[in-house]
Design an enzyme around this catalytic site. Structure first.
Site, mmCIF file in Angstrom:
data_model
loop_
_atom_site.group_PDB
_atom_site.id
_atom_site.type_symbol
_atom_site.label_atom_id
_atom_site.label_comp_id
_atom_site.label_asym_id
_atom_site.label_seq_id
_atom_site.Cartn_x
_atom_site.Cartn_y
_atom_site.Cartn_z
ATOM 1 N N ASP A 153 -1.839 10.717 -2.698
ATOM 2 C CA ASP A 153 -2.214 9.608 -3.573
ATOM 3 C C ASP A 153 -2.561 10.094 -4.973
ATOM 4 O OD1 ASP A 153 -2.422 7.112 -1.636
ATOM 5 O OD2 ASP A 153 -2.995 8.934 -0.587
ATOM 6 N N ARG A 162 0.861 -1.183 0.000
ATOM 7 C CA ARG A 162 0.000 0.000 0.000
ATOM 8 C C ARG A 162 0.897 1.232 0.000
ATOM 9 N NH1 ARG A 162 2.431 2.053 3.464
ATOM 10 N NH2 ARG A 162 0.876 3.672 3.467
HETATM 11 O O1 MRU Z 1 -4.546 3.298 1.789
HETATM 12 P P1 MRU Z 1 -3.064 3.376 1.696
HETATM 13 O O2 MRU Z 1 -2.338 2.896 2.895
HETATM 14 O O3 MRU Z 1 -2.521 2.806 0.409
HETATM 15 O O4 MRU Z 1 -2.871 4.930 1.656
HETATM 16 C C1 MRU Z 1 -1.975 5.571 0.947
HETATM 17 C C2 MRU Z 1 -1.078 6.264 1.855
HETATM 18 O O5 MRU Z 1 -0.196 5.659 2.392
HETATM 19 C C3 MRU Z 1 -1.254 7.641 2.135
HETATM 20 O O6 MRU Z 1 -2.355 8.255 1.769
HETATM 21 C C4 MRU Z 1 0.017 8.390 2.059
HETATM 22 O O7 MRU Z 1 -0.042 9.416 2.961
HETATM 23 C C5 MRU Z 1 0.386 8.878 0.707
HETATM 24 S S1 MRU Z 1 0.875 7.644 -0.377
HETATM 25 C C6 MRU Z 1 2.544 7.676 -0.379
#
Ligand code: MRU
Length: 351
Positions: free
Chosen positions: A238, A51
């Site tokens: 993201d 993730r």
């Molecule tokens: O749902 P996830 O754990 O895949 O979420 C993404 C993230 O880890 C975050 O939103 C993060 O702060 C940015 S992605 C490097």
């Protein structure tokens, strides 16, 4: 980054197998999983074995290379490739890096003159994307370290460290770089309900790098900012819209509002592969809603050492679980990419 003295990337490819650190098992167990087909890789992305936008992107790039390696050379070749790409695209809707990587590997394969050449090109492109992802994290660290002064107290949300990328990370990269320059840095890691990436992953990473830190309940950030105990906030992203609006883990928007109300600079760190020029504003970013069970239950390790999942809500209770939110560009002091530190309305384009 090193785990117990050994260098690791979050995700890599060995032959036609994708290998990755199982992030569902951290911080209690360090396990590497092997994914022999693109269907296995897609399921690992969906289930959050891997993730974090950058790591999801690298995994999806490798998954797309698996699709090309697996595709039968005959008349079903094009159909297999198209289906495989779609399987990967349907895993997680918000992380722009996933779509960026699938499209890049697909384009490399399609530009090749033969099936054999396409297989070689797909693997080479997936490897190049992973290398670029790690290099971008290191560059973000270099640029972002200038924003961190000696003794700074930095607040971060979720996990945007090396586990969320191939290496280095985005929001945590400037912290790692500043610490390696000899600056003293203290980090407040929001626990980040419901999946607790801050408590489980960010705290594990920071401990591994020897960075002084404290996990805080998500709702403690405003209190600490109001008391002047936070010097700056750095979060990852993201997906970044063309106008500089930023999608990040649910709860980021609240942190940005608290930062604005308390004159705390709020920075976003992300490689340009996270910028989506096709999304004019944050309203156009698809926001993933995940299972309500992630809110109704919590997992952890008992004092007896058993990993278990327990229900924390009354039987029959319902929940909502939006996984991301959007912070409008006006709350973002600057966006740190591999090319430097930019005003949100003056972003470089992904290449
Ligand atoms: O749902 P996830 O754990 O895949 O979420 C993404 C993230 O880890 C975050 O939103 C993060 O702060 C940015 S992605 C490097």
């Amino acid at each position: 980054m090193k785990v117990n003295g050994v260098d690791y990337r979050t995700v890599w490819m060995q032959g036609s197998t994708v290998r990755m650190i199982d992030q569902q098992r951290l911080p209690h167990e360090f396990v590497i999983v092997s994914l022999p087909t693109h269907q296995h890789t897609a399921e690992a992305i969906r289930a959050m074995v891997v993730r974090g936008a950058g790591a999801i992107g690298a995994a999806a790039g490798y998954g797309m290379a698996q699709v090309v390696l697996e595709a039968p050379a005959g008349t079903d070749y094009a159909t297999y490739i198209a289906r495989g790409a779609e399987t990967l695209r349907r895993t997680r809707p918000t992380a722009q890096d996933l779509f960026y990587a699938v499209n890049r590997v697909l384009a490399a394969a399609q530009a090749a003159g033969s099936v054999d050449a396409a297989r070689r090109a797909a693997v080479a492109e997936a490897e190049a994307l992973a290398d670029a992802n790690a290099a971008a994290g290191e560059a973000i660290g270099r640029h972002g370290a200038d924003l961190i002064s000696d003794g700074a107290r930095v607040l971060t949300h979720c996990n945007a460290g090396w586990l969320a990328f191939v290496d280095w990370g985005s929001a945590l990269a400037p912290i790692y770089a500043a610490a390696r320059q000899g600056k003293r840095v203290f980090v407040y890691a929001d626990e980040t309900r419901p999946r607790c990436q801050g408590a489980m992953l960010t705290a594990w990473e920071l401990a591994g790098e020897g960075i002084d830190h404290a996990i805080i309940a998500d709702n403690a950030a405003g209190y600490l900012m109001h008391r002047g105990e936070v010097d700056l906030v750095i979060v990852g992203s993201d997906r970044i819209a063309a106008n500089g609006d930023v999608a990040n883990k649910i709860g980021t928007y609240e942190k940005a509002l608290c930062a604005a109300a308390n004159d705390v600079p709020f920075y976003v760190a992300a490689p340009t592969s996270t910028i989506d020029p096709a999304c004019p504003t944050g309203d156009d970013i698809p926001i993933e809603e995940r299972s309500e069970d992630e809110v109704l239950y919590i997992s952890g390790k008992t004092d007896a050492g058993e990993i278990c999942r327990v229900r924390i809500a009354p039987e029959g209770a319902r929940a909502r679980n939006p996984a991301f939110d959007v912070t409008p560009a006006r709350y973002v002091r600057a966006i740190i990419t591999e090319y430097g530190v930019h005003a949100p309305n003056a972003l470089p384009r992904p290449r």
